[in-house]
Motif scaffolding. Structure first.
Motif, PDB file in Angstrom:
ATOM      1  N   GLN A  51      38.568  41.820  41.800  1.00 15.15           N
ATOM      2  CA  GLN A  51      39.430  41.880  40.620  1.00 15.15           C
ATOM      3  C   GLN A  51      40.909  41.691  40.942  1.00 15.15           C
ATOM      4  O   GLN A  51      41.670  41.271  40.090  1.00 15.15           O
ATOM      5  N   TYR A 103      37.259  44.684  31.586  1.00 16.50           N
ATOM      6  CA  TYR A 103      37.662  45.413  30.376  1.00 16.50           C
ATOM      7  C   TYR A 103      37.781  44.508  29.152  1.00 16.50           C
ATOM      8  O   TYR A 103      37.756  44.982  28.039  1.00 16.50           O
ATOM      9  N   VAL A 133      22.178  57.614  43.038  1.00 15.96           N
ATOM     10  CA  VAL A 133      22.593  56.544  42.124  1.00 15.96           C
ATOM     11  C   VAL A 133      21.469  55.527  41.971  1.00 15.96           C
ATOM     12  O   VAL A 133      21.111  55.120  40.863  1.00 15.96           O
ATOM     13  N   ASP A 158      24.318  57.782  47.249  1.00 19.23           N
ATOM     14  CA  ASP A 158      23.838  56.450  46.870  1.00 19.23           C
ATOM     15  C   ASP A 158      22.349  56.479  46.516  1.00 19.23           C
ATOM     16  O   ASP A 158      21.889  55.733  45.637  1.00 19.23           O
ATOM     17  N   GLU A 173      40.453  40.891  32.154  1.00 16.01           N
ATOM     18  CA  GLU A 173      41.053  41.741  31.119  1.00 16.01           C
ATOM     19  C   GLU A 173      41.605  40.954  29.947  1.00 16.01           C
ATOM     20  O   GLU A 173      41.850  41.526  28.885  1.00 16.01           O
ATOM     21  N   GLN A 194      28.761  49.201  33.441  1.00 16.62           N
ATOM     22  CA  GLN A 194      29.684  48.180  32.931  1.00 16.62           C
ATOM     23  C   GLN A 194      28.938  46.864  32.760  1.00 16.62           C
ATOM     24  O   GLN A 194      28.338  46.366  33.718  1.00 16.62           O
ATOM     25  N   ASP A 233      30.335  42.010  47.096  1.00 20.56           N
ATOM     26  CA  ASP A 233      31.332  42.686  46.265  1.00 20.56           C
ATOM     27  C   ASP A 233      32.744  42.397  46.789  1.00 20.56           C
ATOM     28  O   ASP A 233      32.935  42.181  47.985  1.00 20.56           O
ATOM     29  N   ASP A 234      33.712  42.422  45.886  1.00 25.44           N
ATOM     30  CA  ASP A 234      35.137  42.254  46.257  1.00 25.44           C
ATOM     31  C   ASP A 234      35.350  41.051  47.167  1.00 25.44           C
ATOM     32  O   ASP A 234      36.084  41.130  48.158  1.00 25.44           O
ATOM     33  N   GLU A 280      35.156  39.602  38.495  1.00 23.80           N
ATOM     34  CA  GLU A 280      35.305  41.015  38.132  1.00 23.80           C
ATOM     35  C   GLU A 280      36.694  41.274  37.577  1.00 23.80           C
ATOM     36  O   GLU A 280      37.635  40.556  37.934  1.00 23.80           O
ATOM     37  N   GLY A 281      36.827  42.289  36.763  1.00 22.97           N
ATOM     38  CA  GLY A 281      38.161  42.720  36.323  1.00 22.97           C
ATOM     39  C   GLY A 281      38.838  41.774  35.356  1.00 22.97           C
ATOM     40  O   GLY A 281      40.071  41.691  35.335  1.00 22.97           O
ATOM     41  N   ASN A 339      25.916  49.759  43.800  1.00 21.89           N
ATOM     42  CA  ASN A 339      26.790  49.645  44.988  1.00 21.89           C
ATOM     43  C   ASN A 339      26.195  50.408  46.154  1.00 21.89           C
ATOM     44  O   ASN A 339      25.697  51.509  45.989  1.00 21.89           O
ATOM     45  N   GLN A 393      36.845  56.446  43.433  1.00 23.70           N
ATOM     46  CA  GLN A 393      37.814  56.123  44.497  1.00 23.70           C
ATOM     47  C   GLN A 393      38.250  57.379  45.254  1.00 23.70           C
ATOM     48  O   GLN A 393      38.578  57.322  46.421  1.00 23.70           O
ATOM     49  N   GLU A 411      26.628  46.979  35.894  1.00 25.25           N
ATOM     50  CA  GLU A 411      26.878  47.580  37.213  1.00 25.25           C
ATOM     51  C   GLU A 411      26.892  49.084  37.030  1.00 25.25           C
ATOM     52  O   GLU A 411      27.599  49.610  36.145  1.00 25.25           O
ATOM     53  N   VAL A 467      29.310  55.405  39.563  1.00 29.19           N
ATOM     54  CA  VAL A 467      29.074  56.847  39.573  1.00 29.19           C
ATOM     55  C   VAL A 467      30.340  57.613  39.168  1.00 29.19           C
ATOM     56  O   VAL A 467      31.464  57.159  39.416  1.00 29.19           O
ATOM     57  N   ARG A 468      30.150  58.758  38.518  1.00 27.71           N
ATOM     58  CA  ARG A 468      31.254  59.661  38.151  1.00 27.71           C
ATOM     59  C   ARG A 468      30.851  61.081  38.523  1.00 27.71           C
ATOM     60  O   ARG A 468      29.682  61.415  38.620  1.00 27.71           O
TER      61      ARG A 468
HETATM   62  P1  C2E Z   1      33.719  48.147  42.553  1.00 32.18           P
HETATM   63  O1  C2E Z   1      32.354  48.047  43.108  1.00 32.18           O
HETATM   64  O2  C2E Z   1      34.638  47.011  42.851  1.00 32.18           O
HETATM   65  O3  C2E Z   1      33.615  48.449  41.064  1.00 32.18           O
HETATM   66  C1  C2E Z   1      34.389  47.875  40.095  1.00 32.18           C
HETATM   67  C2  C2E Z   1      35.475  48.800  39.696  1.00 32.18           C
HETATM   68  O4  C2E Z   1      36.383  48.082  38.881  1.00 32.18           O
HETATM   69  C3  C2E Z   1      35.036  49.955  38.823  1.00 32.18           C
HETATM   70  O5  C2E Z   1      35.866  51.084  39.117  1.00 32.18           O
HETATM   71  C4  C2E Z   1      35.351  49.482  37.425  1.00 32.18           C
HETATM   72  O6  C2E Z   1      35.580  50.515  36.524  1.00 32.18           O
HETATM   73  C5  C2E Z   1      36.588  48.724  37.650  1.00 32.18           C
HETATM   74  N1  C2E Z   1      36.791  47.659  36.669  1.00 32.18           N
HETATM   75  C6  C2E Z   1      35.876  46.855  36.060  1.00 32.18           C
HETATM   76  N2  C2E Z   1      36.488  45.988  35.226  1.00 32.18           N
HETATM   77  C7  C2E Z   1      37.788  46.260  35.266  1.00 32.18           C
HETATM   78  C8  C2E Z   1      38.940  45.715  34.620  1.00 32.18           C
HETATM   79  O7  C2E Z   1      38.860  44.788  33.799  1.00 32.18           O
HETATM   80  N3  C2E Z   1      40.155  46.222  34.948  1.00 32.18           N
HETATM   81  C9  C2E Z   1      40.256  47.298  35.818  1.00 32.18           C
HETATM   82  N4  C2E Z   1      41.470  47.750  36.107  1.00 32.18           N
HETATM   83  N5  C2E Z   1      39.226  47.813  36.501  1.00 32.18           N
HETATM   84  C10 C2E Z   1      37.991  47.334  36.155  1.00 32.18           C
HETATM   85  P2  C2E Z   1      35.243  52.444  39.444  1.00 32.18           P
HETATM   86  O8  C2E Z   1      34.093  52.695  38.625  1.00 32.18           O
HETATM   87  O9  C2E Z   1      36.351  53.428  39.505  1.00 32.18           O
HETATM   88  O10 C2E Z   1      34.689  52.210  40.901  1.00 32.18           O
HETATM   89  C11 C2E Z   1      35.540  52.065  41.960  1.00 32.18           C
HETATM   90  C12 C2E Z   1      34.809  51.745  43.216  1.00 32.18           C
HETATM   91  O11 C2E Z   1      34.023  52.873  43.621  1.00 32.18           O
HETATM   92  C13 C2E Z   1      33.817  50.628  43.056  1.00 32.18           C
HETATM   93  O12 C2E Z   1      34.435  49.442  43.167  1.00 32.18           O
HETATM   94  C14 C2E Z   1      32.865  50.917  44.157  1.00 32.18           C
HETATM   95  O13 C2E Z   1      33.342  50.389  45.360  1.00 32.18           O
HETATM   96  C15 C2E Z   1      32.881  52.424  44.249  1.00 32.18           C
HETATM   97  N6  C2E Z   1      31.697  52.939  43.569  1.00 32.18           N
HETATM   98  C16 C2E Z   1      31.528  53.213  42.245  1.00 32.18           C
HETATM   99  N7  C2E Z   1      30.296  53.667  42.058  1.00 32.18           N
HETATM  100  C17 C2E Z   1      29.669  53.678  43.259  1.00 32.18           C
HETATM  101  C18 C2E Z   1      28.350  54.078  43.686  1.00 32.18           C
HETATM  102  O14 C2E Z   1      27.479  54.463  42.919  1.00 32.18           O
HETATM  103  N8  C2E Z   1      28.035  53.978  44.987  1.00 32.18           N
HETATM  104  C19 C2E Z   1      28.984  53.512  45.884  1.00 32.18           C
HETATM  105  N9  C2E Z   1      28.635  53.428  47.157  1.00 32.18           N
HETATM  106  N10 C2E Z   1      30.228  53.116  45.523  1.00 32.18           N
HETATM  107  C20 C2E Z   1      30.562  53.228  44.194  1.00 32.18           C
END
Ligand code: C2E
Ligand code: CA
Length: 951
Positions: free
Chosen positions: A838, A893, A727, A724, A874, A678, A814-815, A871-872, A751, A708, A692, A695-696
């Motif tokens: 966000q 987004y 990643v 990790d 929109e 992203q 983060d967050d 972050e986030g 992350n 999640q 950023e 992972v999927r």
């Molecule tokens: P995060 O680190 O807070 O990642 C940002 C999340 O917010 C991402 O969700 C992203 O898709 C979403 N996001 C970004 N912009 C917007 C927006 O404008 N609106 C909305 N509604 N959402 C947006 P994602 O990819 O589902 O990741 C969720 C969480 O999973 C991440 O939160 C992070 O904590 C964790 N994560 C994702 N990838 C990894 C990874 O490779 N390793 C680890 N340890 N955690 C990961």
């Protein structure tokens, strides 16, 4: 200056008694005046006779008119007398009546005066003598009634006599003058006699009044006396007290009615005497009573003797005799007086009480418990010897009734004095409650304590009883028994009874500390076949091997038991979540499923597990066992070789998560993960400055799974480090590939899960290795950590981050804002970027709280010189607000969703600016059109071989 007149206090105050007496006197005088009806009537007779005598001498009309007038006046005076007697308020209006009477006497006097004048006008001296004689007579006669009140007398006498005297002494005739003088003298004498008479009448009245008062007072006194005597008699009857007096000189004995009653004799027929009293003393008490009496006499003191008396009908009573003896100058008793009280019922009550007391203390002493009873004020009422010895309480502590030294002595030997005191305080505060617990002393004694609040029938607290029972011996025996009974003879594991004890302990601990625990019920599948085909010795050996594997996979604190046959159980106390129980069950099943080599036979045998997981809400041990049994039955009926939870909801949840754990492990091996990126852009220019990596998981059946859902499972199943790591390597590789493709250096944010830091030196090495092997400059790598992770690790691993930062790697929080409210860690843990969570950006602009937090975070970043990224994002509105408040970078987004590297490439390889068609400010949304994507060299895009399996 005029001085104030001196005030004589006494002059101002009329003596009320004197005043009262005078009034009474006057009233009495008036009463006597009106009692002279007879005298008035006699006056009328004399007037009649006088008129008859003058009838021929004076003109008839004159004498007739005079008598008629006189008659009317007498009539008037008599009716006055009549009305006065009738008047109810005659005493109060005595003065009024008095003046009416005086008016009557003075009119009568005037009439006699007129009569005298008429007769004196006749020429013959004989008639003058008649006149003087009549006047002297009536005036003397009027003294009878009127001298009671002198004004009445004078008002009669003066008008009657004065005209005649004046007429006679003013005549030129010496005889007449002499007669006038003689009449005057006679009148003067009458006046003197009248006033004397008046004095004696008054003093007689006074005497009468005084006598009357005296009688009245005597009457009241007499009344009071008889009333108080009656009261006294009543009181004596109630208290069963009689009094007596004995006059030794006159040898007379007197006693009150109650005294007669006590001795059972009738005062009407029996004369009490000292002999009678002595005769009724109980034969056994005679000597004692006589001795006591003699002693009192010798010491000249008053005496009190308690003894029995026997009445004529044989009834025995207890009496208390008290008295005082009076002596004359020669020390001879002359008089004695005293009381006698019937104390039979009190004596009976006291005896009962004594009996109850001694029974109670016998019971107390006979009890095997140490017992102490306190009153409502916690003062010690009673205790037994065992209590004192049990606690080594100093006897003086108990003697005074003060519980403080006793408490101190007990506390001194307690293993957990605070806990003990807390309990005592609790019962002080709740006087009616009961309770029991167990205490342990420093000497290793176990004491069972039971306490109960004592209450009246109406529920009022009156004290508390404490029981202490030494159960040390019992505890020792139990422990011994437990040891000997502990082992299952075949496997050496605990038996069922021990498992139940362990379960009970787990339940208690859980209720006390809120801990959770799990019970596993394990049953071997088809064990019977082993016995049947290979024989019992092999079966036994297999059971021992199973026991060994269970034991080695359970923790030290867990209780592993065999319930008999092929049934096993584990009570595991350190299980925090159902998933942990599921994981342990999986582990046990996999361990038990491994082949056994027994006496040359390779045996494969599966097992099924039933689980019951609980916290403080746990029911009793037997219920838990039956739950686990039911769960085991389900596991078996659903195909064996698996586990089941007792509750189906728990079962489903744990099952999916545990399954996912297994699948995740597999996913790592099978390369089912991929990364999306992203963009992160500057607001003012719209340049992409970083991405950023997110992972999927491409699940073979479910399709793409969001992080999640699987990240928490990866964390729980210990797979997060590996994930990790994967990643990190792939993100670094991708960033390097973009560099090689000629794209301007980009920040690659990765992350990191909190669990990474459990082995952070490895992590440091990992990161450095990833950078070194992929050739990505450290300045292009950013690590994203949450506040919670930072707080947990900042102190321990601050140096790790410090070293990484020194190499140019940046750290982002983060967050931000969702974790710790304390910002102190920002100082302790230097970072390069803050990512505004966000959830706050989402709240813009409507939520005032979000506005405040976002603004404050941006301000904080400026103050500390830390970059801030939101972050986030929109919407355009959010972007503008952030821009206005001074935020420089955004991710969201509004610009772009996370994209696959292939989708992102056209954006990066172009101007690097995310733009919207027709947007002039350089800020815009991404429009990824396939036609615009420039093809990248394939080796740059596809991860290098082995990317999914980092070394
Ligand atoms: P995060 O680190 O807070 O990642 C940002 C999340 O917010 C991402 O969700 C992203 O898709 C979403 N996001 C970004 N912009 C917007 C927006 O404008 N609106 C909305 N509604 N959402 C947006 P994602 O990819 O589902 O990741 C969720 C969480 O999973 C991440 O939160 C992070 O904590 C964790 N994560 C994702 N990838 C990894 C990874 O490779 N390793 C680890 N340890 N955690 C990961
Ligand atoms: Ca993140």
């Amino acid at each position: 200056m005029a001085t104030a007149p001196e005030i004589q206090p006494n002059a101002l105050i009329e003596h009320p008694a004197a005043n009262n007496d005078n009034n009474e006197l006057f009233v009495e005088q008036v009463r006597l005046l009106f009692e002279t009806r007879g005298v008035i009537a006699i006056g009328l007779v004399i007037a009649g006779l006088s008129a008859a005598a003058a009838w021929r001498l004076l003109p008839v009309w004159m004498v007739g008119a005079w008598f008629a007038l006189y008659f009317l006046v007498v009539l008037g005076r008599l009716s006055l007398c009549h009305y006065q007697r009738q008047a109810a308020d005659r005493d109060a209006t005595a003065r009024k009546w008095c003046w009416r009477f005086v008016a009557g006497t003075s009119i009568t006097g005037i009439l006699w005066g007129a009569f005298g004048c008429f007769v004196l006008m006749l020429p013959d001296a004989v008639y003058h003598v008649f006149a003087v004689f009549v006047l002297g007579g009536v005036i003397a006669g009027s003294m009878i009634g009127n001298t009671t009140y002198l004004p009445a007398f004078y008002s009669y006498m003066v008008p009657a006599a004065l005209p005649a005297i004046v007429i006679m002494i003013t005549r030129p005739d010496p005889i007449r003058i002499e007669m006038g003088v003689m009449l005057a003298l006679f009148i003067a004498v009458l006046a003197v006699v009248g006033s004397n008479l008046n004095r004696s009448v008054l003093s007689e009245i006074r005497l009468r009044i005084a006598q009357g008062n005296l009688l009245e007072r005597q009457g009241t006194l007499f009344d009071k006396l008889s009333k108080s005597e009656a009261l006294m008699e009543e009181a004596q009857a109630i208290a069963h007290v009689g009094h007596w007096e004995f006059n030794q000189t006159a040898n007379s004995f007197a006693a009150s009615k109650e005294a007669y009653d006590i001795y059972g004799v009738d005062p009407a027929t029996f004369q009490a005497s000292l002999e009678m009293v002595i005769a009724r003393v109980h034969p056994d008490d005679k000597v004692m009573a006589a001795e006591d009496f003699k002693q009192a006499m010798a010491n000249h003191t008053s005496f009190r003797i308690e003894h029995r008396i026997v009445l004529d009908d044989g009834v025995v009573k207890f009496v208390h005799v008290a008295g005082k003896v009076f002596f004359d100058a020669e020390r001879k008793t002359v008089y004695s007086v005293g009381t006698v009280q019937d104390i039979t019922s009190r004596h009976a009550f006291e005896t009962q009480l004594q009996f109850a007391n001694s029974l109670q203390s016998a019971e107390l002493e006979a009890s095997p418990d140490g017992i102490m009873v306190v009153d409502a004020d916690d003062r010690i009422i009673s205790y037994n010897q065992r209590f004192a010895t049990m606690w080594g309480v100093p006897p003086q502590g108990l003697a005074t009734g003060d519980h403080a030294p006793v408490l101190a002595a007990v506390v001194a030997v307690m293993r957990e004095p605070e806990k003990f005191l807390a309990r005592v305080r609790y019962f002080y505060a709740h006087p009616l409650e009961s309770g029991e617990d167990e205490l342990e002393t420093l000497r290793g004694q176990f004491i069972e304590r039971y306490t109960a609040g004592l209450r009246t029938d109406s529920g009022q607290s009156v004290g508390r009883v404490w029981f202490f029972r030494d159960i040390t011996a019992r505890r020792r025996a139990e422990t011994l028994l437990l040891h000997s009974a502990r082992l299952d003879a075949l496997t050496g594991l605990a038996n069922r009874a021990i498992a139940v004890v362990a379960l009970q302990r787990a339940i208690t601990e859980s209720k006390r500390g809120g801990k959770t625990f799990a019970l596993f019920y394990i049953d071997l599948d088809h064990f019977k076949d082993v016995n049947d085909t290979l024989g019992h010795p092999v079966g036994d050996a297999l059971l021992c091997a199973v026991a060994g594997r269970l034991q080695s996979n359970a923790r030290e604190a867990d209780t592993v038991a065999r319930f008999g046959g092929d049934e096993f159980a584990i009570v595991a106390e350190g299980i925090h979540e159902p998933v942990d129980a599921g994981v342990l069950a999986e582990k046990l099943l996999s361990e038990l499923g491994k082949p056994y080599l027994i006496q040359g036979n390779t045996i494969r045998i599966g097992a099924s597990v039933g689980i019951d997981f609980h916290g403080p809400e746990a029911p009793d041990a037997e219920s838990l066992l039956s739950h686990a049994d039911i769960a085991l039955y389900r596991a078996k009926s659903e195909g064996r070789g698996g586990y089941r939870f007792f509750t189906s909801a728990m079962d489903a949840e744990v099952r999916t998560r545990v399954t996912m754990g297994a699948e995740l492990r597999n996913a790592l091996v099978q390369d089912q993960f991929f990364l999306v990126y992203q963009p992160q852009a500057t607001i003012d220019t719209g340049h992409i400055v970083g991405v950023e990596a997110l992972v999927r998981w491409r699940h073979p059946k479910r399709g793409v799974v969001e992080p999640q859902e699987f990240i928490p499972v990866a964390e729980r199943f210990g797979l997060i480090r590996e994930l990790d790591h994967w990643v990190l390597w792939n993100a670094c590789r991708q960033a390097k590939a973009w560099l090689l493709a000629g794209i301007a250096p980009l920040r690659m944010s990765v992350n990191l899960s909190g669990l990474e830091f459990k082995a952070s030196t490895d992590l440091e090495n990992d990161i450095l290795a990833a950078l070194a092997e992929t050739g990505l400059p450290p300045t292009q790598l950013e690590l994203e950590l949450t506040e919670t992770v930072l707080m947990d690790s900042s102190l321990k691993h601050a140096d790790v981050f410090q070293r990484l930062r020194q190499r140019g790697i940046t750290i982002a929080i983060d967050d931000f804002g969702t974790g710790y409210s304390s910002l102190g860690y920002l100082g302790r843990f230097p970072c390069d970027r803050i990512k505004i969570a966000q959830e706050f950006v989402k709240g813009l602009p409507s939520c005032s709280e979000s506005v405040a937090i976002v603004k404050a975070t941006i301000g904080l970043g400026h103050d500390l010189g830390i970059m801030v990224i939101a972050e986030g994002v929109e919407t355009r509105e959010q972007l503008d607000l952030l821009n206005d408040w001074g935020c420089r970078e955004v991710q969201g987004y509004y610009y772009s969703k996370p994209l696959a590297s292939t989708d992102l490439l056209p954006l990066l390889s172009g101007s690097g600016i995310i733009r919207v068609e027709g947007h002039t400010s350089g800020i815009g949304q991404v429009s990824s059109r396939p036609g615009q994507v420039r093809q990248m060299p394939s080796e740059a895009l596809s991860p290098p071989a082995g990317a999914g399996r980092p070394a």
